[in-house]
Write a protein that holds these residues in place. Structure first.
Motif, short mmCIF file in Angstrom:
data_model
loop_
_atom_site.label_atom_id
_atom_site.label_comp_id
_atom_site.label_asym_id
_atom_site.label_seq_id
_atom_site.Cartn_x
_atom_site.Cartn_y
_atom_site.Cartn_z
N SER A 235 0.82 -1.22 0.00
CA SER A 235 0.00 0.00 0.00
C SER A 235 0.85 1.26 0.00
O SER A 235 0.57 2.23 0.70
N SER B 163 -1.74 8.75 3.94
CA SER B 163 -1.97 7.97 5.17
C SER B 163 -0.96 8.38 6.24
O SER B 163 -1.31 8.57 7.41
N LEU B 164 0.30 8.47 5.82
CA LEU B 164 1.37 8.89 6.73
C LEU B 164 1.04 10.22 7.38
O LEU B 164 1.21 10.41 8.58
N LEU C 296 -1.64 10.01 9.88
CA LEU C 296 -1.13 9.44 11.14
C LEU C 296 -0.34 10.49 11.93
O LEU C 296 -0.59 10.70 13.13
N TYR C 297 0.61 11.15 11.29
CA TYR C 297 1.39 12.17 12.01
C TYR C 297 0.47 13.25 12.59
O TYR C 297 0.65 13.71 13.71
N TYR D 189 10.53 3.55 -1.10
CA TYR D 189 10.22 2.46 -0.17
C TYR D 189 10.92 1.15 -0.56
O TYR D 189 11.17 0.31 0.31
N THR E 266 3.88 -1.61 6.42
CA THR E 266 3.27 -0.53 5.64
C THR E 266 4.13 0.72 5.87
O THR E 266 5.09 0.68 6.64
N VAL E 267 3.74 1.81 5.24
CA VAL E 267 4.50 3.06 5.43
C VAL E 267 4.55 3.45 6.91
O VAL E 267 5.47 4.17 7.33
N PHE E 268 3.58 2.98 7.71
CA PHE E 268 3.57 3.34 9.13
C PHE E 268 4.74 2.73 9.90
O PHE E 268 5.10 3.20 10.97
N ASP E 269 5.29 1.63 9.36
CA ASP E 269 6.33 0.89 10.08
C ASP E 269 7.74 1.29 9.66
O ASP E 269 8.72 0.77 10.20
N ILE E 270 7.84 2.18 8.68
CA ILE E 270 9.14 2.49 8.08
C ILE E 270 9.67 3.79 8.65
O ILE E 270 9.10 4.86 8.44
N ALA E 271 10.81 3.72 9.36
CA ALA E 271 11.44 4.95 9.88
C ALA E 271 11.89 5.79 8.69
O ALA E 271 12.45 5.28 7.72
N PRO E 272 11.61 7.09 8.75
CA PRO E 272 11.92 7.96 7.61
C PRO E 272 13.35 7.83 7.10
O PRO E 272 13.58 7.85 5.89
N ALA E 273 14.31 7.68 8.01
CA ALA E 273 15.73 7.62 7.59
C ALA E 273 16.00 6.49 6.60
O ALA E 273 16.90 6.59 5.77
N LEU F 75 14.45 5.68 4.11
CA LEU F 75 14.06 6.03 2.74
C LEU F 75 15.17 6.72 1.97
O LEU F 75 15.06 6.92 0.76
#
Lengths: 329, 329
Positions: free
Chosen positions: A119, A128-129, A132-133, A288, A307-314, A316
């Motif tokens: 997704s 979505s991100l 959430l933020y 991603y 999902t994107v929710f589980d991925i720490a920004p760094a 990327l």
């Protein structure tokens, strides 16, 4: 270099190809297709087009497969299958079926020790991100999402299925007054009709009953009946001249309250203006794919579906944490 | 419930207090101060105000300390000290000194097995996050950050130090024409003066030399000399009536190109409109305090210093991954 494979070479696959071509740390190894490979011409020189059935033979030669199939029938089957062989990214966008898709992909990825991120894109994805933020920071408030002005492929396809229609483009357009009320912090309750209008540019067969086509569009349940819909008949030449792009965009807005008695207004807005929806979505997928690769390098404990929710920004970014802190914080 | 302590009870500490009061999963255990505790009145009933020197006696009673000191002299000393006892969050905002601060806090947190998250807020913080996401997705492009319209405490303080000034408020204001050019995708090169103007509302002592005060403001190096600065003298009554709020905000915009030959324009904008800067910043700190707690629960491998770049979005929310996927993706 992160070795990328693309499964599916429609608009989205081409968008991923362009993103990989412009990424400093990625190379495209192969494109997989269910069509006749001889009929698929890539824009990246020297990259083979391979039958999808031969995907498994690329194990060890590709790090991450970006799966660019459709959400309705393709991704539910292919993403779990690919996850049993490779790290994989998809843009599964049937919101209601995300939990089911997640479970199947997670099973496959946990068994194979691979990383899958589903997704990915902008909605679901970056929108979505941001929801959430915004919710994390302003737990007391209301979210608003507006889409457009942009081409909806699903709505364009729905018009094309009407008898007498040769081709069509449908633009989803946010209602300016609704956007203004939200941005002003009015916290309005908005009906579907109050948020978006639908603009349809339709090429009809010669002699077709235009009044009937217009009526069929405007009364089509789910797609158009709940909206103010504008139908304009144009020539094929005009369609080709003015409506061949795939622009899109939109915004997520959250207005919320802070303070001991929730007396203070705060507002956050995230906005996209995209000349090409598939190229932008492809760029998100490429970022991603990098994260999936990095997670894969961290060891088997990180395997499974994310999902994107589980991925720490760094994760990327191609640069390391120290550089990010020094230059981007 | 996540047990929170606040170190420092200025505007930011009060903002954190309000955020914790409105969080479903947090409770405020104590506020620590270097002032006389008898003179500090909290708005949360039943919470003790404790001398900062007694912080260590709260080990085992508090999960996360939100350190609300100043970046210039307080945080460089106190965040590492707190990190040797508790999980800790701060809003360290001296961009150039982040690597040094990170190293000291990381040393302390790794030794104690605690989690520290530094430079949390909106800039650094949410703006940094957005710059990172935008750069990950659009590697070919340009970032623009505009601040305001909002009160700059540093610039207000600088005016107050001028002889003959009783009080002052300085608003940083983006130049509308510059914003328009960026939003239109012109990708302009903008000088400091072209991006922001500075509006100063000054209360002077009776009989003070207004022309000299205005000249001293407008020519002050670093703070005002490089900007178009407007100085308005007002009465103390007017200041109290119209300028007691601490609004702020701003936006981060990235315009970039995608496509095989970078021929397609894409634009992302993130925008904040804040009626209260410290309440919003306090809300961001509270969300990251939750993440620090969750990371702490994951075991000693997660200890050390982090920034917003290292925090997976899901860790900011009180709900679990399945609920987030079902309702927010």
């Amino acid at each position: 270099m992160i070795r990328i494979g693309i499964a599916g070479y429609g608009n989205l696959g081409k968008g991923v190809e362009a993103a990989v071509a412009n990424a400093p740390d990625m190379e495209l190894v192969a494109v997989f297709t269910r069509r006749d490979p001889a009929g698929v011409k890539l824009r990246t020189p020297g990259v083979p087009v391979v039958p999808y059935a031969d995907l498994a033979s690329y194990q060890g030669k590709i790090d991450v497969i970006v799966n660019c199939g459709g959400s309705a029938t393709d991704l539910p089957e292919t993403t779990p299958a690919i996850a049993s062989l490779f790290h994989v990214i998809d843009s599964f966008d049937t919101h209601a079926k995300v939990p089911e898709h997640f479970a199947r992909v997670n099973d496959a990825a946990e068994k194979s020790g691979k990383v899958a991120i589903i997704s990915v894109g902008w909605d679901p994805g970056l929108f979505s991100l941001n929801r959430l933020y915004m919710n994390a920071v302003l737990p007391n408030g209301s979210d608003y999402t507006f889409w457009g002005r942009g081409v909806s492929q699903g709505h364009s396809d729905a018009i094309r299925r009407i008898e007498g229609v040769l081709d069509a483009r449908q633009y989803t357009v946010p209602v300016p007054a609704a956007l203004e009320r939200v941005r002003a912090g009015e916290n309005p309750t908005l009906s579907v009709r109050e948020k978006h209008t639908r603009e349809c540019y339709v090429v009809a067969k010669e002699g077709a009953d235009l009044a009937r086509i217009e009526r069929e569009i405007k009364t089509m349940p789910n797609y158009f009946a709940d909206y103010d819909t504008m139908v304009t008949f144009i020539s094929m030449e005009e369609l080709r001249e003015k409506h061949m792009g795939i622009p899109h965009g939109g915004c997520v807005i959250r207005t919320g309250k802070t303070g001991m008695n929730l007396e203070t207004n705060q507002s956050i807005e995230y906005k996209l203006q995209l000349e090409s929806n598939p190229e932008f979505t492809g760029s998100v997928l490429a970022a991603y794919a990098r994260a999936a690769y990095k997670l894969g390098q961290m060891g088997p404990a990180m395997s499974g579906c994310k999902t994107v929710f589980d991925i720490a920004p760094a994760w990327l970014m191609p640069t390391d944490g120290a550089a990010l802190r020094a230059h981007m914080l």
